[in-house]
Design a protein around this motif. Structure first.
Motif, short mmCIF file in Angstrom:
data_model
loop_
_atom_site.label_atom_id
_atom_site.label_comp_id
_atom_site.label_asym_id
_atom_site.label_seq_id
_atom_site.Cartn_x
_atom_site.Cartn_y
_atom_site.Cartn_z
N ILE A 83 0.84 -1.21 0.00
CA ILE A 83 0.00 0.00 0.00
C ILE A 83 0.87 1.25 0.00
O ILE A 83 0.59 2.23 -0.71
N LEU A 136 -5.86 5.00 -2.43
CA LEU A 136 -5.77 3.99 -1.37
C LEU A 136 -6.63 2.78 -1.68
O LEU A 136 -6.23 1.63 -1.41
N CYS A 156 -4.88 0.46 -4.04
CA CYS A 156 -3.79 -0.26 -3.36
C CYS A 156 -4.35 -1.43 -2.54
O CYS A 156 -3.77 -2.52 -2.53
N ILE A 157 -5.45 -1.18 -1.87
CA ILE A 157 -6.07 -2.26 -1.09
C ILE A 157 -6.58 -3.35 -2.03
O ILE A 157 -6.49 -4.55 -1.73
N CYS A 209 -3.78 -5.64 -2.93
CA CYS A 209 -3.50 -6.60 -1.84
C CYS A 209 -4.55 -7.70 -1.81
O CYS A 209 -4.23 -8.86 -1.51
#
Length: 332
Positions: free
Chosen positions: A168, A178, A181-182, A185
């Motif tokens: 992240i 954000l 980025c999550i 993951c």
């Protein structure tokens, strides 16, 4: 099949010891382990550290910004406290990574209690011992199994979570939002981080704000690491700030905590081995003496004085094991 009376008495004594230990574990473990007090202390420290870290980087009007951050932390802490009380059974099963339903859990517990009670009654011919064993297997063993699987899953999450935070941080520094980025993951991370981040993305996709989705992660995975992450994201979403720098510091804190935990485990292994040896010695001596001189040792379960001494010894030994466990288990 007819069992020898002496062998039946030995088996009944062993089942009674196991039942007493399991019952004591179910009733007194929560009080003796100190988990509740430790969790409350961790929440207070997390709130203080989060407040200090954000205040140090606050810009604009310091008083207004500090008040806004304090209100945000207070709301987050109150929400976590409400979610941590009286956790429903389906949440516990979800935290353990199990796909069981509440009905399946209760059916399995009832079957385990019934089978264990019948088997104990056949062996010991004592309804009280059979009832105690059935009670332990029906209530204690399933609860212990769920807690064991939950702790194992949380341990795997703690090992992988810093890597997800690093991903992240690199994504935010590269200019990605954000949420994206999550989402990365949720696609690339290892389990159980992958599934938990996927749930967070699915929750955010339904229109729930990202801060509340992250707080849902902290509720599903009740560990200090997710609590820190929830505080960072909530404060940043409401008050602003350099997200990449804050998450970078969070990643460093998580890795330092992981190193500290490994160091504590390494330093406590000697004490754990000593406790295991001390706890197993009475049972090993009982077996060896019975094999070499059965007439000498069988007085412990053939006479009233022996039964009283053996019962007192079991209780005393159980108290010693719980004290050693309390002294060995470190929390930070």
């Amino acid at each position: 099949m007819v069992l020898d009376p002496l062998l039946r008495q030995v088996l009944a004594a062993m089942l009674g010891i196991i039942s007493g230990g399991g019952l004591a574990y179910v009733l007194f473990y929560g009080r003796l382990s100190g988990e509740h007090a430790g969790a409350k202390r961790i929440e207070k420290i997390a709130a203080i550290n989060g407040r200090r870290g954000v205040d140090a980087r606050a810009g604009g009007d310091p008083t207004q910004r500090r008040k806004q951050i304090e209100d945000t932390l207070k709301e987050s802490e109150e929400r976590r406290n409400r979610s941590s009380k009286n956790v429903p059974l389906h949440i516990k099963l979800e935290q353990a990574g199990l796909s069981w339903t509440k009905r399946g859990y209760f059916i399995g517990s009832g079957v385990a209690a019934l089978v264990s009670a019948i088997a104990t009654f056949i062996v010991a011919q004592n309804p009280l011992i059979a009832l105690a064993v059935g009670f332990v297997f029906g209530l204690g063993i399933p609860n212990w199994l769920v807690n064991f699987l939950k702790n194992r899953r949380l341990s795997k999450f703690i090992d992988e979570f810093p890597n997800a935070i690093d991903v992240i941080v690199r994504g935010v520094k590269a200019g990605l939002p954000l949420v994206d980025c999550i989402r990365i993951c949720a696609q690339e991370a290892q389990e159980p981080v992958k599934s938990e981040f996927r749930k967070m993305i699915e929750t955010q996709t339904l229109g729930i704000p990202l801060a509340e989705a992250v707080e849902g992660l902290a509720a599903r995975v009740p560990i200090p690491e997710t609590n820190f992450f929830s505080i960072v994201v909530t404060v940043q979403q409401r008050s602003g700030g350099n997200l990449s720098e804050i998450l970078g510091n969070l990643s460093k804190v998580l890795r330092d905590r992981k190193k500290m935990k490994a160091k504590i485990n390494a330093m406590s292994q000697e004490a754990k081995a000593s406790a295991a040896i001390i706890a197993s010695l009475p049972f090993l001596v009982l077996i060896m003496v019975y094999l070499s001189a059965p007439d000498y040792i069988q007085l412990l379960w053939t006479t009233s004085q022996g039964k009283l001494l053996m019962f007192g010894s079991v209780l005393w030994m159980l108290a010693g094991i719980l004290v050693m466990r309390k002294m060995i288990n470190f929390d930070f």
